[in-house]
Write an enzyme that holds these catalytic residues in place. Structure first.
Site, mmCIF file in Angstrom:
data_model
loop_
_atom_site.group_PDB
_atom_site.id
_atom_site.type_symbol
_atom_site.label_atom_id
_atom_site.label_comp_id
_atom_site.label_asym_id
_atom_site.label_seq_id
_atom_site.Cartn_x
_atom_site.Cartn_y
_atom_site.Cartn_z
ATOM 1 N N TYR A 109 52.580 23.127 -3.059
ATOM 2 C CA TYR A 109 53.505 22.317 -2.704
ATOM 3 C C TYR A 109 54.524 22.207 -3.568
ATOM 4 O O TYR A 109 54.450 23.212 -4.506
ATOM 5 C CB TYR A 109 52.511 21.006 -2.827
ATOM 6 N N ARG A 113 60.392 28.883 -5.993
ATOM 7 C CA ARG A 113 59.035 28.864 -6.613
ATOM 8 C C ARG A 113 58.050 28.581 -5.360
ATOM 9 O O ARG A 113 56.995 29.606 -5.483
ATOM 10 C CB ARG A 113 58.827 27.867 -7.522
ATOM 11 N N ARG A 145 35.581 26.010 10.066
ATOM 12 C CA ARG A 145 35.494 26.440 8.529
ATOM 13 C C ARG A 145 34.920 27.633 7.967
ATOM 14 O O ARG A 145 33.824 28.038 8.830
ATOM 15 C CB ARG A 145 34.534 24.996 7.762
ATOM 16 N N LYS A 183 51.553 27.005 -7.587
ATOM 17 C CA LYS A 183 51.516 25.627 -7.580
ATOM 18 C C LYS A 183 50.460 25.022 -6.548
ATOM 19 O O LYS A 183 50.976 24.622 -5.246
ATOM 20 C CB LYS A 183 52.922 24.957 -7.302
ATOM 21 N N GLU A 211 49.633 22.837 -21.049
ATOM 22 C CA GLU A 211 50.901 21.971 -20.431
ATOM 23 C C GLU A 211 50.361 20.554 -20.416
ATOM 24 O O GLU A 211 48.881 20.306 -20.587
ATOM 25 C CB GLU A 211 51.321 22.312 -19.352
ATOM 26 N N LEU A 214 52.207 26.405 -15.435
ATOM 27 C CA LEU A 214 53.203 26.230 -14.046
ATOM 28 C C LEU A 214 54.632 26.553 -14.956
ATOM 29 O O LEU A 214 54.974 26.100 -15.827
ATOM 30 C CB LEU A 214 53.203 24.871 -13.316
#
Ligand code: PMP
Length: 295
Positions: free
Chosen positions: A43, A62, A110, A158, A190, A215
């Site tokens: 995301y 990114r 799945r 991310k 972070e 990140l």
């Protein structure tokens, strides 16, 4: 579309789901979506100021890297994604806030094995109206606690695998503070959803170097560049919670928080316990940059 119920005015958003703009209560994804079943998704969150997108190209670069690292299919060109972002700003009359964009490996029965490569990715975007500039916390500062960093080892990608960060932030709130800084091998990695920085006694801005452990924040990169242009000395190296407690200042950066001072760590006030001049100045400079360069 706006509905009024009593005092509260509820704004029904228009969201984007796989090629369609829909009212938020009519938008859906498959129960077999791999984002839902495996957190097999990445995301980006881009902030909006004055109806324009901040650091958009950097967020898209990114995203491209995150997709490549996981072998996720591309949801479309930067121009295509920009058009969707702009259309959502327009349809939701968004002046200030954020746009969330998620790309998943699509829907397939799945299975731990990735589905065939022709499975189309899912693409979802929605807006969140929010005050970003005039935030009271910018004047009072944030209080944080430290927690062990128990996330996986590829935090540079991310992904939507945010459960531990969500637990840590909730634990911080439960303990009466604003956020948590995560610590691994004695060093700060972070914040739960932001990069962590300190200003050492000699005025040097100290921030952890880029690696798989954190990140690669878009706001971090922009702020470091602006700090350098303002003749602030920068040292990219790891630091401990003890060093942070003794620092002159501490602050965080993220797309939605911009630059936000941190005034207390594990109950210890940082400096005089008030937002410091470097963090305050960098916040101003970053907001000016954001307004000047937003598209
Ligand atoms: N670290 C983590 C773990 C984050 O979730 C975020 C925000 N998504 C950041 C750092 C800050 O990154 P950015 O400046 O690109 O928002």
């Amino acid at each position: 579309m706006a509905a009024t119920s009593g005092e509260a005015r509820f704004q029904m958003r228009t969201v984007y789901v796989n090629g369609e703009y829909r009212p938020e209560n009519e938008a859906s994804v498959s129960v077999f979506d791999r984002g839902f079943l495996f957190a097999d998704a990445v995301y980006e969150v881009t902030s909006v100021l004055g109806g324009r997108l901040v650091d958009f190209s950097a967020h898209m670069a990114r995203l491209k890297r995150s997709l490549a690292e996981l072998g996720l299919p591309s949801p479309g060109s930067e121009a295509h994604l920009l058009a969707i972002h702009r259309e959502l700003v327009r349809r939701n009359d968004l002046d200030e806030g954020t746009i969330y964009m998620q790309v998943t490996r699509g829907a397939a029965d799945r299975d731990f094995l990735f589905p065939s490569e022709d499975t189309p990715p899912s693409l979802v975007l929605f807006t969140q109206a929010n005050t970003l500039v005039d935030k009271p916390a910018a004047r009072t500062g944030l209080r944080v606690i430290s927690v062990p960093d128990l996330r996986w080892s590829r935090r540079d990608i991310k992904t939507v695998q945010l459960l531990y960060s969500s637990m840590a932030k909730t634990e911080a709130k439960r303990r009466g503070v604003d956020d948590a800084w995560m610590v691994e091998d004695g060093m700060v990695t972070e914040g739960t959803s932001n990069n962590a920085h300190i200003v050492a006694e000699d005025g040097t801005l100290v921030t952890r170097a880029l690696s798989h452990s954190i990140l690669h924040g878009i706001t971090r990169a922009a702020v470091l560049k602006l700090a350098e242009e303002s003749d602030i000395r920068i040292e990219e190296r790891s630091f401990t919670i003890e060093e942070a407690k003794r620092a002159r200042e501490a602050f965080i950066t993220s797309a939605s928080a911009f630059v936000m001072p941190v005034v207390e760590i594990d109950g210890t006030p940082i400096g005089d316990g008030k937002p410091g001049p470097v963090a305050t100045r960098l916040r101003e400079i970053y907001i000016r940059h954001a307004r000047d360069t937003a598209i």
